[in-house]
Design a protein around this motif. Structure first.
Motif, PDB file in Angstrom:
ATOM      1  N   CYS A 199      -7.117   1.396  -3.212  1.00 24.46           N
ATOM      2  CA  CYS A 199      -6.139   0.279  -3.680  1.00 24.46           C
ATOM      3  C   CYS A 199      -4.653   0.647  -2.932  1.00 24.46           C
ATOM      4  CB  CYS A 199      -5.689   0.376  -5.132  1.00 24.46           C
ATOM      5  SG  CYS A 199      -4.399  -0.601  -5.870  1.00 24.46           S
ATOM      6  N   CYS A 252      -1.660   1.579  -5.604  1.00 29.24           N
ATOM      7  CA  CYS A 252      -1.627   2.895  -6.229  1.00 29.24           C
ATOM      8  C   CYS A 252      -2.476   3.956  -5.486  1.00 29.24           C
ATOM      9  CB  CYS A 252      -1.933   2.701  -7.606  1.00 29.24           C
ATOM     10  SG  CYS A 252      -3.714   2.318  -7.911  1.00 29.24           S
ATOM     11  N   CYS A 255      -7.659  -3.860 -10.124  1.00 24.81           N
ATOM     12  CA  CYS A 255      -7.517  -2.132 -10.193  1.00 24.81           C
ATOM     13  C   CYS A 255      -6.450  -2.005 -11.493  1.00 24.81           C
ATOM     14  CB  CYS A 255      -6.463  -1.887  -9.427  1.00 24.81           C
ATOM     15  SG  CYS A 255      -6.021  -0.036  -9.074  1.00 24.81           S
ATOM     16  N   CYS A 309      -3.993  -0.585 -11.968  1.00 24.09           N
ATOM     17  CA  CYS A 309      -2.453  -0.779 -12.054  1.00 24.09           C
ATOM     18  C   CYS A 309      -1.893  -2.125 -11.856  1.00 24.09           C
ATOM     19  CB  CYS A 309      -1.868  -0.276 -10.520  1.00 24.09           C
ATOM     20  SG  CYS A 309      -2.442  -1.129  -9.068  1.00 24.09           S
ATOM     21  N   ASN A 369      -3.165  -4.693  -9.637  1.00 21.12           N
ATOM     22  CA  ASN A 369      -3.180  -5.295  -8.477  1.00 21.12           C
ATOM     23  C   ASN A 369      -4.794  -5.986  -8.396  1.00 21.12           C
ATOM     24  OD1 ASN A 369      -2.641  -6.002  -6.023  1.00 21.12           O
ATOM     25  ND2 ASN A 369      -2.967  -4.024  -4.940  1.00 21.12           N
TER      26      ASN A 369
HETATM   27 ZN   LIG Z   1      -4.096  -0.001  -7.914  1.00 26.49          ZN
END
Ligand SMILES: [Zn+2]
Length: 121
Positions: free
Chosen positions: A91, A94, A111, A113, A115
């Motif tokens: 990713c 992150c 992801c 996070c 994203n």
């Molecule tokens: Zn990520």
């Protein structure tokens, strides 16, 4: 003797993934040393930095340095473990290692996070 070594290493950082990476790269650079003397010098720099990090008492700074390369090390470990079963990528936000099965066409991966990444599997 063992007690003296334990007493000497108390409060010092020790070994971690970055040190192992530095030692492996110094070994590879020394294998390239017949090509040019620069590789041998760079290998020595890597060994000296690994030794400095191992005996350093600034544990917080050494942990910060190690934390920066840990996502890359885990990505390389996952790549070596994968054996072509899945498509692995990192990713960009992150630096987490993500995997998707091969042969599913173009997919969107979310992801943890937050994203969303579009990749071809
Ligand atoms: Zn990520």
């Amino acid at each position: 003797m063992k007690q003296r070594l334990i007493a000497f290493m108390q409060g010092r950082y020790g070994n971690d993934e970055l040190n192992i990476l530095l030692l492996i790269s110094s070994l590879l650079l020394n294998l390239l040393s017949p090509i040019s003397e620069i590789f041998s010098g760079l290998g020595m720099v890597c060994i000296c930095y690994a030794i400095y990090r191992m005996f350093s008492k600034n544990i917080y700074q050494r942990r910060c340095e190690n934390a920066k390369i840990l996502p890359y090390v885990s990505f390389i470990k996952a790549k070596l473990k994968n054996k072509g079963k899945a498509r692995l990528f990192m990713c960009p936000k992150c630096k987490r290692t993500l995997r998707i099965p091969k042969g599913k066409g173009k997919v969107t991966v979310n992801c943890p996070c937050g994203n969303a990444i579009k990749r071809k599997s």
